[in-house]
Each structure stands twice: as structure tokens, then as C-alpha cells.
Motif scaffolding. Structure first.
Motif, PDB file in Angstrom:
ATOM      1  N   SER A  16     -71.693 -67.803 114.640  1.00 45.88           N
ATOM      2  CA  SER A  16     -71.954 -66.636 113.800  1.00 45.88           C
ATOM      3  C   SER A  16     -70.707 -65.761 113.770  1.00 45.88           C
ATOM      4  O   SER A  16     -69.781 -65.949 114.571  1.00 45.88           O
ATOM      5  N   SER A  17     -70.675 -64.813 112.870  1.00 41.93           N
ATOM      6  CA  SER A  17     -69.493 -63.949 112.783  1.00 41.93           C
ATOM      7  C   SER A  17     -69.299 -63.149 114.067  1.00 41.93           C
ATOM      8  O   SER A  17     -68.177 -62.926 114.505  1.00 41.93           O
ATOM      9  N   LYS A  44     -67.840 -65.503 116.654  1.00 40.41           N
ATOM     10  CA  LYS A  44     -66.423 -65.720 116.367  1.00 40.41           C
ATOM     11  C   LYS A  44     -65.592 -64.539 116.854  1.00 40.41           C
ATOM     12  O   LYS A  44     -64.500 -64.713 117.391  1.00 40.41           O
ATOM     13  N   LYS A  45     -66.134 -63.340 116.680  1.00 41.09           N
ATOM     14  CA  LYS A  45     -65.426 -62.146 117.146  1.00 41.09           C
ATOM     15  C   LYS A  45     -65.321 -62.156 118.675  1.00 41.09           C
ATOM     16  O   LYS A  45     -64.271 -61.841 119.232  1.00 41.09           O
TER      17      LYS A  45
END
Length: 105
Positions: free
Chosen positions: A78-79, A82-83
Motif C-alpha cells: 500500500s502507499s 511504501k512510505k
């Protein structure tokens, strides 16, 4: 003159108490859930016999977050994951060391 000084002291004291009260407010338990999930997923992917090895944990971090040639992280994350990988990837040693010592994610 004395009255204005007294009022100023009372205002400062009230603001200080409000700041202390805000600092002691309960933290949201979901605040760190993505980081904890990513670290736990990484740790779970390490075979049990290698969980005390920093190198094995660092390899698992690299595999979980896997950067492609274009610098993008692996698909399927998910974003927010990824962060988290963005920050964890560059400090692999600092993340792997406590995990290898048995500190929970």
C-alpha cells in the motif's frame, strides 16, 4: 502595574498547564500501526533459525521493500507501506539490530 503583572503570570501558568495536559493526552494506538505491520511482516518472513542474524533480517528488509531499477518499491504494498519502506530501507542496520536481539516489532 501589579495587577497587569499578576494577570500575565496567571495567563502564562494557565498556558503551561494546558501544554502539559496536551502532552499527557492519550496517543492514538493506530498512529504506528503501519510501521509495526511492515516490521512484523519482515520479521515473520525470516526463518526461525535466522531470527538472531542481523544479516538475515536486513536481507528480509531488502526483499520485502525491494527497490526496482527505477527506484520504485515492490508492487503489492500500500502507499503507506511504501512510505514506511522508504524510511526503513535506508536504516536497515538500525532496524535489524533490535529485532535480532529479540525486541518485539
Amino acid at each position: 502595574m501589579r495587577t497587569s503583572t499578576l494577570i500575565a503570570v496567571l495567563v502564562v501558568a494557565t498556558l503551561a498547564l494546558a501544554a502539559v495536559n496536551t502532552a499527557h493526552a492519550k496517543k492514538d494506538p493506530k498512529e504506528c500501526e503501519v510501521c509495526k505491520k511492515v516490521v512484523q511482516d519482515i520479521f515473520d518472513s525470516v526463518p526461525k533459525e535466522d531470527r538472531k542474524s542481523r544479516d538475515a533480517i536486513e536481507t528480509a528488509i531488502a526483499q520485502h521493500c525491494k527497490k526496482g531499477k527505477d527506484g520504485a518499491f515492490r508492487k503489492g504494498l500500500s502507499s503507506k507501506e511504501k512510505k514506511a519502506c522508504y524510511y526503513i530501507y535506508d536504516i536497515k542496520r538500525k532496524v535489524s539490530d533490535p529485532l535480532a536481539r529479540g525486541v518485539p516489532a
